[in-house]
Design an enzyme around this catalytic site. Structure first.
Site, PDB file in Angstrom:
ATOM      1  NE  ARG A 158       1.607  -2.566  10.873  1.00  4.90           N
ATOM      2  CZ  ARG A 158       1.195  -2.259  10.070  1.00  4.90           C
ATOM      3  NH1 ARG A 158      -0.502  -2.873  10.098  1.00  4.90           N
ATOM      4  NH2 ARG A 158       1.025  -2.524   8.825  1.00  4.90           N
ATOM      5  CB  SER A 232       5.152   0.616   7.176  1.00  5.96           C
ATOM      6  OG  SER A 232       4.255   0.224   6.035  1.00  5.96           O
ATOM      7  CD  GLU A 327       3.972   0.106  11.123  1.00  3.14           C
ATOM      8  OE1 GLU A 327       3.536   0.364  10.258  1.00  3.14           O
ATOM      9  OE2 GLU A 327       4.304  -0.982  11.295  1.00  3.14           O
TER      10      GLU A 327
HETATM   11  N1  EPU Z   1       0.376   4.371  -2.807  1.00  2.00           N
HETATM   12  C1  EPU Z   1       1.093   6.395  -3.192  1.00  2.00           C
HETATM   13  N2  EPU Z   1       2.535   6.556  -3.041  1.00  2.00           N
HETATM   14  C2  EPU Z   1       3.621   5.348  -2.745  1.00  2.00           C
HETATM   15  C3  EPU Z   1       3.056   4.303  -1.602  1.00  2.00           C
HETATM   16  C4  EPU Z   1       1.215   4.030  -2.046  1.00  2.00           C
HETATM   17  O1  EPU Z   1       0.462   6.831  -3.440  1.00  2.00           O
HETATM   18  O2  EPU Z   1       4.882   6.159  -2.104  1.00  2.00           O
HETATM   19  C5  EPU Z   1      -0.734   4.460  -1.761  1.00  2.00           C
HETATM   20  C6  EPU Z   1      -1.138   4.062  -3.504  1.00  2.00           C
HETATM   21  O3  EPU Z   1      -1.942   4.112  -4.360  1.00  2.00           O
HETATM   22  C7  EPU Z   1      -1.766   2.282  -2.848  1.00  2.00           C
HETATM   23  C8  EPU Z   1      -1.636   3.091  -1.714  1.00  2.00           C
HETATM   24  O4  EPU Z   1      -1.328   4.055  -1.322  1.00  2.00           O
HETATM   25  O5  EPU Z   1      -2.340   1.518  -3.526  1.00  2.00           O
HETATM   26  C9  EPU Z   1      -1.374   1.729  -0.312  1.00  2.00           C
HETATM   27  O6  EPU Z   1       0.055   1.199  -0.628  1.00  2.00           O
HETATM   28  P1  EPU Z   1      -0.022  -0.446  -0.386  1.00  2.00           P
HETATM   29  O7  EPU Z   1      -1.300  -1.812  -0.465  1.00  2.00           O
HETATM   30  O8  EPU Z   1       1.292  -0.502  -0.134  1.00  2.00           O
HETATM   31  O9  EPU Z   1      -0.432   0.028   1.543  1.00  2.00           O
HETATM   32  P2  EPU Z   1      -0.052   0.880   2.283  1.00  2.00           P
HETATM   33  O10 EPU Z   1      -0.717   1.151   3.295  1.00  2.00           O
HETATM   34  O11 EPU Z   1       1.407   2.338   2.065  1.00  2.00           O
HETATM   35  C10 EPU Z   1       0.166  -1.003   4.746  1.00  2.00           C
HETATM   36  C11 EPU Z   1       0.708  -1.300   6.064  1.00  2.00           C
HETATM   37  C12 EPU Z   1       2.007  -2.266   5.092  1.00  2.00           C
HETATM   38  C13 EPU Z   1       1.342  -3.612   4.548  1.00  2.00           C
HETATM   39  C14 EPU Z   1       0.444  -2.879   3.186  1.00  2.00           C
HETATM   40  C15 EPU Z   1       0.369  -4.235   2.723  1.00  2.00           C
HETATM   41  C16 EPU Z   1       0.264   0.038   7.507  1.00  2.00           C
HETATM   42  C17 EPU Z   1       1.477   1.959   8.191  1.00  2.00           C
HETATM   43  N3  EPU Z   1       1.035  -0.575   6.670  1.00  2.00           N
HETATM   44  O12 EPU Z   1       0.899  -0.237   3.697  1.00  2.00           O
HETATM   45  O13 EPU Z   1       2.675  -3.115   6.525  1.00  2.00           O
HETATM   46  O14 EPU Z   1       2.521  -4.046   3.361  1.00  2.00           O
HETATM   47  O15 EPU Z   1      -0.672  -1.719   3.938  1.00  2.00           O
HETATM   48  O16 EPU Z   1      -1.533  -4.871   3.416  1.00  2.00           O
HETATM   49  O17 EPU Z   1      -0.314   0.734   7.332  1.00  2.00           O
HETATM   50  C18 EPU Z   1       4.158  -2.446   7.518  1.00  2.00           C
HETATM   51  O18 EPU Z   1       3.782  -1.737   8.317  1.00  2.00           O
HETATM   52  O19 EPU Z   1       5.822  -2.687   8.212  1.00  2.00           O
HETATM   53  C19 EPU Z   1       4.119  -2.407   6.645  1.00  2.00           C
HETATM   54  C20 EPU Z   1       4.900  -2.916   5.642  1.00  2.00           C
END
Ligand code: EPU
Length: 331
Positions: A158, A232, A327
């Site tokens: 990012r 995010s 972010e």
């Molecule tokens: N999780 C929880 N609780 C929550 C949310 C997530 O326990 O409320 C855990 C879950 O176990 C899940 C893991 O976190 O499996 C990862 O969650 P997710 O796949 O939703 O991905 P993220 O790491 O939370 C990132 C990006 C998103 C992107 C997703 C999918 C960042 C800051 N965010 O989120 O990007 O869509 O991966 O690749 O890296 C954005 O930047 O606006 C964005 C949406």
């Protein structure tokens, strides 16, 4: 003045300009007036929270155009240049329809093409840096054109040179992507491979992959037209291996994965386990389906977003000893 932002927060600035033509931008830069006051480049406003009046110029690029860069294309490599003002997802769908592959995992990300290199947008195992060939810009101070090749953009999670050292010094006018004629699905991200397996789609077409991604995405993230948010709100923090081991011994179900510098923790998990998922402060809430996202519950102000973000950050710090970084950009 209608300063667009997906959080749906009313925003104001001293001056707001929309630019469609290269000649318009050059005339503006030649006048030198942009250097006299703070400058903010606005794409879709999908990553910004307006907490204050902006005491300068907001520049919103509305230039359009997508073209195949014939002179660079060879064999399986397709080079496609898109104008900064193109809506990101329209561009992704245009490429899929033309069988130019590599952007499928980045389906349905809000914002514009111009923001993609600045922010190095990423989702489902793919980042913009994996597909960007070069970035065409204009220098604010001189109006001179400059092309940044991929490695000059210093892409990181990012992050890029346009957010760091050269912040607000270059205006991204178009981005050239290096794509492929052959479709090779990238399904290594677990939530994605699980969703495909559940749908019985072990070998998806590009269109099916894009649709599956949109489905996973919208199951966790609010659609901007329904509920304001900046996607995010926090980054996933990276901690050292020893700190991760310590956290793991205390919280065996903590979600993390190894990266070069140690372990990247799922900030959504930390926020949820600090008790914030679905909670709110004023008119701003922590989204009930993905704790990494802060949402506008109706009429929320930028200050309310900041207050909630600060409260969440303080609790996560207290509980896990981990500092969350935003972010989203606070103006
Ligand atoms: N999780 C929880 N609780 C929550 C949310 C997530 O326990 O409320 C855990 C879950 O176990 C899940 C893991 O976190 O499996 C990862 O969650 P997710 O796949 O939703 O991905 P993220 O790491 O939370 C990132 C990006 C998103 C992107 C997703 C999918 C960042 C800051 N965010 O989120 O990007 O869509 O991966 O690749 O890296 C954005 O930047 O606006 C964005 C949406």
């Amino acid at each position: 003045m209608n300063i667009s932002n997906t959080f749906g927060i009313p925003a104001t600035a001293d001056r707001y300009l929309e630019i469609r033509e290269e000649t318009e931008l050059q005339a503006l830069l030649a006048g030198g007036t942009l250097c006299n006051a703070p400058l903010l480049l606005l794409g879709g406003g999908s990553n910004m929270v307006f907490a204050h009046h902006f005491p300068g110029t907001i520049l919103h690029l509305e230039n359009k155009g997508i073209r195949l860069v014939e002179e660079l294309c060879s064999g399986d490599d397709v080079f496609v240049e898109a104008a900064a003002g193109e809506v990101w997802d329209d561009f992704v769908q245009h490429c899929i329809a033309h069988e130019w592959h590599g952007l499928e995992n980045l389906t349905a990300i809000p914002g514009t093409v111009g923001a993609s290199p600045v922010q190095n947008v990423g989702a489902y195992g793919v980042e913009a840096k994996d597909v960007i060939h070069s970035v065409r810009t204009f220098e604010v101070a001189t109006g001179r054109e400059r092309i940044f090749m991929n490695e000059e953009c210093r892409f990181a999670y990012r992050d890029s040179i346009f957010k760091g050292e050269l912040k607000d010094r270059y205006i991204v006018w178009s981005v050239t992507f290096r794509l492929r004629r052959t479709f090779q699905p990238d399904v290594h991200y677990k939530a994605l491979s699980d969703a495909l397996a559940a749908a019985g789609m072990e070998h998806p077409t590009a269109q099916q992959l894009s649709e599956a991604i949109a489905k996973v995405r919208w199951s966790k993230l609010p659609r901007p037209e329904e509920k304001g948010s900046a996607g995010s709100f926090f980054k996933n923090p990276v901690v050292s291996e020893s700190q991760y081991r310590k956290l793991l011994s205390e919280y065996p179900d903590i979600v993390a994965y190894p990266v070069a510098e140690g372990y990247k923790l799922a900030a959504g998990w930390l926020i949820e386990h600090a008790g914030w998922k679905g909670r709110s402060l004023g008119r701003c809430g922590v989204y009930e389906r993905q704790a990494l996202v802060l949402v506008n519950l109706g009429g929320c102000t930028g200050q309310e977003v900041v207050a909630l973000a600060d409260a969440v950050t303080a609790d996560v710090e207290r509980r896990f000893g981990v500092t969350l970084q935003k972010e989203a950009i606070i103006i």
